[in-house]
Motif scaffolding. Structure first.
Motif, PDB file in Angstrom:
ATOM      1  N   ALA B 169       0.820  -1.210   0.000  1.00 57.75           N
ATOM      2  CA  ALA B 169       0.000   0.000   0.000  1.00 57.75           C
ATOM      3  C   ALA B 169       0.857   1.265   0.000  1.00 57.75           C
ATOM      4  CB  ALA B 169      -0.930   0.006   1.211  1.00 57.75           C
ATOM      5  N   THR B 170       2.053   1.198   0.539  1.00 57.56           N
ATOM      6  CA  THR B 170       2.917   2.387   0.572  1.00 57.56           C
ATOM      7  C   THR B 170       3.812   2.477  -0.662  1.00 57.56           C
ATOM      8  OG1 THR B 170       4.447   1.126   1.930  1.00 57.56           O
ATOM      9  CG2 THR B 170       2.968   2.637   3.074  1.00 57.56           C
ATOM     10  N   ASP B 171       3.720   1.474  -1.527  1.00 57.46           N
ATOM     11  CA  ASP B 171       4.466   1.491  -2.770  1.00 57.46           C
ATOM     12  C   ASP B 171       3.966   2.660  -3.629  1.00 57.46           C
ATOM     13  OD1 ASP B 171       6.304   0.198  -4.594  1.00 57.46           O
ATOM     14  OD2 ASP B 171       4.561  -0.371  -5.774  1.00 57.46           O
ATOM     15  N   PRO B 172       4.778   3.430  -4.325  1.00 56.39           N
ATOM     16  CA  PRO B 172       6.232   3.298  -4.490  1.00 56.39           C
ATOM     17  C   PRO B 172       7.023   4.364  -3.725  1.00 56.39           C
ATOM     18  CG  PRO B 172       5.302   4.578  -6.278  1.00 56.39           C
ATOM     19  CD  PRO B 172       4.219   4.414  -5.242  1.00 56.39           C
ATOM     20  N   LEU B 173       6.592   4.742  -2.533  1.00 55.99           N
ATOM     21  CA  LEU B 173       7.195   5.927  -1.917  1.00 55.99           C
ATOM     22  C   LEU B 173       8.314   5.654  -0.906  1.00 55.99           C
ATOM     23  CD1 LEU B 173       4.140   8.315  -1.444  1.00 55.99           C
ATOM     24  CD2 LEU B 173       5.820   8.219  -3.279  1.00 55.99           C
ATOM     25  N   VAL B 174       8.417   4.427  -0.405  1.00 60.38           N
ATOM     26  CA  VAL B 174       9.358   4.225   0.698  1.00 60.38           C
ATOM     27  C   VAL B 174      10.815   4.434   0.257  1.00 60.38           C
ATOM     28  CG1 VAL B 174      10.148   2.633   2.488  1.00 60.38           C
ATOM     29  CG2 VAL B 174       7.741   2.710   1.896  1.00 60.38           C
ATOM     30  N   GLY B 175      11.141   4.007  -0.961  1.00 59.14           N
ATOM     31  CA  GLY B 175      12.505   4.209  -1.453  1.00 59.14           C
ATOM     32  C   GLY B 175      12.884   5.686  -1.459  1.00 59.14           C
ATOM     33  N   ALA B 176      12.002   6.509  -2.059  1.00 59.26           N
ATOM     34  CA  ALA B 176      12.277   7.950  -2.135  1.00 59.26           C
ATOM     35  C   ALA B 176      12.322   8.564  -0.735  1.00 59.26           C
ATOM     36  CB  ALA B 176      11.213   8.639  -2.988  1.00 59.26           C
ATOM     37  N   LEU B 177      11.431   8.108   0.138  1.00 65.21           N
ATOM     38  CA  LEU B 177      11.416   8.630   1.509  1.00 65.21           C
ATOM     39  C   LEU B 177      12.730   8.318   2.220  1.00 65.21           C
ATOM     40  CD1 LEU B 177      10.015   9.868   3.962  1.00 65.21           C
ATOM     41  CD2 LEU B 177       8.916   7.675   4.387  1.00 65.21           C
ATOM     42  N   PHE B 178      13.234   7.094   2.046  1.00 65.80           N
ATOM     43  CA  PHE B 178      14.493   6.732   2.689  1.00 65.80           C
ATOM     44  C   PHE B 178      15.654   7.536   2.119  1.00 65.80           C
ATOM     45  CE2 PHE B 178      13.465   2.249   4.584  1.00 65.80           C
ATOM     46  CZ  PHE B 178      12.511   2.839   5.389  1.00 65.80           C
ATOM     47  N   ILE B 179      15.576   7.872   0.830  1.00 63.54           N
ATOM     48  CA  ILE B 179      16.644   8.699   0.244  1.00 63.54           C
ATOM     49  C   ILE B 179      16.612  10.100   0.866  1.00 63.54           C
ATOM     50  CG2 ILE B 179      17.402   9.857  -1.863  1.00 63.54           C
ATOM     51  CD1 ILE B 179      16.751   7.360  -3.410  1.00 63.54           C
ATOM     52  N   ALA B 180      15.391  10.662   1.001  1.00 66.09           N
ATOM     53  CA  ALA B 180      15.289  11.991   1.619  1.00 66.09           C
ATOM     54  C   ALA B 180      15.779  11.950   3.060  1.00 66.09           C
ATOM     55  CB  ALA B 180      13.836  12.472   1.566  1.00 66.09           C
ATOM     56  N   SER B 181      15.434  10.870   3.757  1.00 65.41           N
ATOM     57  CA  SER B 181      15.882  10.741   5.141  1.00 65.41           C
ATOM     58  C   SER B 181      17.396  10.542   5.217  1.00 65.41           C
ATOM     59  CB  SER B 181      15.156   9.566   5.805  1.00 65.41           C
ATOM     60  OG  SER B 181      15.732   9.285   7.040  1.00 65.41           O
ATOM     61  N   ALA B 182      17.952   9.836   4.224  1.00 62.78           N
ATOM     62  CA  ALA B 182      19.414   9.681   4.185  1.00 62.78           C
ATOM     63  C   ALA B 182      20.063  11.053   4.070  1.00 62.78           C
ATOM     64  CB  ALA B 182      19.825   8.795   3.009  1.00 62.78           C
ATOM     65  N   ALA B 183      19.454  11.939   3.270  1.00 59.65           N
ATOM     66  CA  ALA B 183      20.017  13.281   3.118  1.00 59.65           C
ATOM     67  C   ALA B 183      19.936  14.051   4.434  1.00 59.65           C
ATOM     68  CB  ALA B 183      19.280  14.031   2.012  1.00 59.65           C
ATOM     69  N   SER B 184      18.771  13.994   5.095  1.00 62.00           N
ATOM     70  CA  SER B 184      18.658  14.806   6.307  1.00 62.00           C
ATOM     71  C   SER B 184      19.508  14.233   7.449  1.00 62.00           C
ATOM     72  CB  SER B 184      17.187  14.964   6.720  1.00 62.00           C
ATOM     73  OG  SER B 184      16.658  13.762   7.187  1.00 62.00           O
ATOM     74  N   THR B 185      19.565  12.895   7.570  1.00 62.99           N
ATOM     75  CA  THR B 185      20.405  12.332   8.632  1.00 62.99           C
ATOM     76  C   THR B 185      21.893  12.488   8.284  1.00 62.99           C
ATOM     77  OG1 THR B 185      20.127  10.133   7.657  1.00 62.99           O
ATOM     78  CG2 THR B 185      18.716  10.685   9.517  1.00 62.99           C
ATOM     79  N   GLY B 186      22.217  12.352   6.999  1.00 57.70           N
ATOM     80  CA  GLY B 186      23.608  12.557   6.582  1.00 57.70           C
ATOM     81  C   GLY B 186      24.048  13.979   6.889  1.00 57.70           C
ATOM     82  N   ALA B 187      23.156  14.947   6.604  1.00 61.87           N
ATOM     83  CA  ALA B 187      23.482  16.347   6.883  1.00 61.87           C
ATOM     84  C   ALA B 187      23.643  16.571   8.387  1.00 61.87           C
ATOM     85  CB  ALA B 187      22.390  17.257   6.320  1.00 61.87           C
ATOM     86  N   ALA B 188      22.772  15.922   9.169  1.00 61.54           N
ATOM     87  CA  ALA B 188      22.882  16.070  10.620  1.00 61.54           C
ATOM     88  C   ALA B 188      24.217  15.533  11.122  1.00 61.54           C
ATOM     89  CB  ALA B 188      21.723  15.334  11.306  1.00 61.54           C
ATOM     90  N   ALA B 189      24.621  14.379  10.572  1.00 56.93           N
ATOM     91  CA  ALA B 189      25.906  13.801  10.992  1.00 56.93           C
ATOM     92  C   ALA B 189      27.056  14.720  10.598  1.00 56.93           C
ATOM     93  CB  ALA B 189      26.075  12.420  10.375  1.00 56.93           C
ATOM     94  N   ILE B 190      26.982  15.274   9.388  1.00 55.90           N
ATOM     95  CA  ILE B 190      28.043  16.199   8.947  1.00 55.90           C
ATOM     96  C   ILE B 190      28.103  17.397   9.898  1.00 55.90           C
ATOM     97  CG2 ILE B 190      28.699  17.858   7.148  1.00 55.90           C
ATOM     98  CD1 ILE B 190      27.768  15.891   5.058  1.00 55.90           C
ATOM     99  N   TYR B 191      26.928  17.922  10.241  1.00 52.37           N
ATOM    100  CA  TYR B 191      26.911  19.086  11.124  1.00 52.37           C
ATOM    101  C   TYR B 191      27.561  18.761  12.465  1.00 52.37           C
ATOM    102  CZ  TYR B 191      25.539  23.140  13.745  1.00 52.37           C
ATOM    103  OH  TYR B 191      25.588  24.266  14.503  1.00 52.37           O
ATOM    104  N   LEU B 192      27.166  17.607  13.036  1.00 54.15           N
ATOM    105  CA  LEU B 192      27.705  17.242  14.356  1.00 54.15           C
ATOM    106  C   LEU B 192      29.218  17.076  14.307  1.00 54.15           C
ATOM    107  CD1 LEU B 192      25.013  14.755  15.698  1.00 54.15           C
ATOM    108  CD2 LEU B 192      25.467  17.097  16.447  1.00 54.15           C
ATOM    109  N   VAL B 193      29.711  16.420  13.269  1.00 58.56           N
ATOM    110  CA  VAL B 193      31.156  16.207  13.186  1.00 58.56           C
ATOM    111  C   VAL B 193      31.883  17.538  12.959  1.00 58.56           C
ATOM    112  CG1 VAL B 193      32.989  15.103  11.858  1.00 58.56           C
ATOM    113  CG2 VAL B 193      30.947  13.803  12.464  1.00 58.56           C
ATOM    114  N   MET B 194      31.306  18.403  12.141  1.00 61.39           N
ATOM    115  CA  MET B 194      31.954  19.701  11.920  1.00 61.39           C
ATOM    116  C   MET B 194      31.985  20.524  13.205  1.00 61.39           C
ATOM    117  SD  MET B 194      30.710  20.823   8.125  1.00 61.39           S
ATOM    118  CE  MET B 194      31.631  22.342   8.011  1.00 61.39           C
TER     119      MET B 194
END
Ligand code: SF4
Ligand code: SF4
Lengths: 274, 304
Positions: B169-194
């Motif tokens: 039922a959630t097809d086809p959005l979970v892949g794109a959602l995880f990519i967006a979340s990868a960007a926001s969590t990746g950015a958060a990790a970059i911020y914390l390390v910086m």
């Protein structure tokens, strides 16, 4: 020549001989007992029953490769009723969700068309389990791998039929070449229609690329617990992937406008050193 | 939709954590690459930080993936056909293609990591430097980013491409959602390390902040759209602990709250960046929300 089974549910009596034969031939472990001695009550108590049906198998899985479904429909005062039975198993789909999903090549189709899990290749990633649209496969804790009906792979490659078909006392399950089974199914369907079973239908000619184990039902497939609109999961893969790619492109675009904006404008007085 | 379809029994502490950590790693990597490609030298610190994060994190993921297998010692069957030892890929199986993408991503992340060490003078000469230093850094960063997007997204596609009603039922959005979340969590990790490396004076930060906001907006839109398209089949996600994790954790704490805080801070405070302490707290919340997003979507598909 693909082989398979035709299950004529109209003559099934629900005796479960097929379940027993399957367990015996394939040496499948038994289920936990239905009675347990209760040390407090000091008598055996019933456990592990479904409680609302003569079907106590409940679902197909690693140790139950065959399951007789009981469709028990009764009026409130139980003066009128209908019992339908249907022996169910893996359908050996021609477009098999399980086989498509397997990342290791553990699930293969043999020359006789049956879908077979190679126990020495399976890694127990469990991806095939939700990928089967019929809920057939499950993991065995004992082996760490998944199991399901093999269509008696060892028997059929040695000139025998399946154990369940062999033992079925009413001929409800028959094994043979698909083309011949279909002929028999069509004849039987015409006969039943003539007898006034207007709802009678055959399930499995079109579903999932054609099922090598197909059924004759007296009522709609849904009544027998068979899904009427099967979509093999992998047929949705192109759209799913395309939307994921669109998501990635959207982020690429966001990066372009975000990182570009100031850095690339000469009026900011900064050199862009790319 | 057939509710009889079996649940796989993937453990959230292996599988959802794998999705989560692989997402941060891939996100940090592609942000690093995109910042440098589109933003040039002034974003060098951001891309460097992304590359520092990506490799160690991706090293954590294979053990998680392998621990969930019924036969962990056979994990190599994912890449090589057990009967012949020949490399194997099943194009219909996102799990199979994803395993190769993970390998490719890991290799590129390793090269970028080495390159970082050399360019910061922490390593005099990297092993195999001769072999790959002739290839411009950006080339393997681009290849690695494409693999990274794949790694971030295939984990969602895996769920969608099954027959479990919630995931169908959630097809086809979970892949794109995880990519967006990868960007926001990746950015958060970059911020914390910086901020930990005291590099927050970087001139690329305003652009980085903008990208971060856009990725959160995309994530938010996709999360809401996912519930809407699932209709009545979204029920497992709207009940009990899953609902708390999804709405409270992933949506409110992970995207809405940081977005609002960032917007409020840029209004209230002079300058373009939210104050450091606030931004650090928000980055932690984003990571937390990213983990809960993966757990709730994994578990909602596995409600009996
Ligand atoms: S019924 Fe399920 S397990 Fe059997 S072949 Fe079809 S997809 Fe595979
Ligand atoms: S559990 Fe085994 S048979 Fe099923 S997809 Fe994984 S490797 Fe293939």
């Amino acid at each position: 020549m693909p082989k398979g089974m035709f299950v004529d549910t109209s003559i099934c009596t629900g005796c479960k001989a097929c379940q027993v034969a399957c367990k015996e031939w394939n040496a499948l472990p038994h289920e936990p007992g239905h009675f347990r001695f209760d040390p407090v009550e000091k008598r055996p108590v019933a456990v592990n029953f479904t409680g609302d049906s003569y079907d106590n198998t409940g679902a197909l899985g690693a140790t139950d490769w065959r399951r007789v479904r009981f469709i028990e429909q009764f009026s409130e005062d139980r003066s009128r009723g209908r019992w339908l039975f249907s022996s169910d198993s893996c359908k050996h789909c021609n477009d098999a969700g399980c086989l498509n999903a397997c990342p290791t090549g553990a699930i293969v189709r043999t020359g006789l068309g049956n879908v077979f899990i190679r126990q020495d290749v399976c890694i127990g990633c469990k991806y095939c389990i939700p990928s089967c649209p019929y809920g057939v496969i499950s993991l065995s804790i004992a082996t760490g791998t998944v199991h399901k009906c093999t269509l008696c792979n060892d028997r059929i490659h040695n000139g025998l039929g399946t154990a369940c078909a062999k033992v079925c006392p009413t001929g409800s399950i028959s094994f043979g070449e698909i083309a011949e089974l279909r002929k028999a199914a069509d004849t039987r369907l015409a006969q039943l229609k003539g007898l006034g079973y207007g709802e009678a239908n055959i399930y499995g000619y079109k579903e999932a690329g054609g099922l090598n184990v197909f059924y004759l039902f007296l009522d709609r497939p849904q009544v027998y617990g068979q899904t009427e609109s099967v979509v093999v999961p992998q047929r949705r893969l192109p759209v799913s992937s395309a939307v994921a790619i669109a998501g990635a492109l959207a982020l690429g675009g966001a990066a372009l406008v975000s990182f570009r904006e100031r850095g690339s404008r000469p009026e900011d007085g900064e050199e862009v050193k790319t | 939709m057939n509710p009889e379809v079996h649940i796989p029994g993937w453990e959230w502490y292996y599988v959802a954590m794998y999705f989560f950590i692989a997402g941060i790693s891939a996100g940090a990597y592609f942000i690093g690459t995109l910042a440098e490609l589109f933003g040039g030298e002034r974003h060098r610190e951001i891309s460097r930080t992304g590359f520092y994060i990506a490799f160690p994190l991706i090293l954590l993921t294979p053990p998680l993936l392998i621990a969930d297998l019924g036969r962990p010692e056979r994990f190599w069957h994912l890449l090589f056909y057990a009967k012949s030892g020949i490399p194997y890929m099943n194009f219909q199986s996102p799990l199979s293609v994803g395993s190769w993408a993970l390998l490719l991503f890991g290799a590129m992340a390793f090269l970028s990591f080495l390159d970082n060490l050399v360019s910061e003078g922490k390593l005099q000469s990297a092993p195999f430097a001769k072999a790959y230093s002739r290839i411009p850094r950006k080339w393997y960063a681009v290849v690695g980013s494409i693999a990274g997007f794949f790694v971030a997204g295939y984990t969602g596609v895996i769920l969608n491409v099954t027959a479990r009603p919630f995931w169908v039922a959630t097809d086809p959005l979970v892949g794109a959602l995880f990519i967006a979340s990868a960007a926001s969590t990746g950015a958060a990790a970059i911020y914390l390390v910086m901020s930990w490396r005291k590099k927050l004076t970087d001139p690329g930060l305003p652009g980085f902040d903008r990208f971060d906001r856009l990725s959160k907006v995309l994530e938010l839109v996709l999360a809401v759209a996912l519930v809407l398209i699932a209709g009545k089949w979204a029920a497992p996600l709207l009940r009990g602990l899953n609902a708390v994790m999804f709405w409270g954790g992933a949506v409110v704490l992970g995207t809405l709250f940081p977005l609002a805080a960032g917007w409020y801070a840029t209004r209230a405070v002079e300058g373009r960046m939210p104050p450091e302490r606030l931004a650090t707290v928000m980055a932690v919340l984003v990571l937390f929300g990213g983990a809960l997003l993966r757990i709730s979507l994994l578990q909602a598909g596995q409600v009996q």
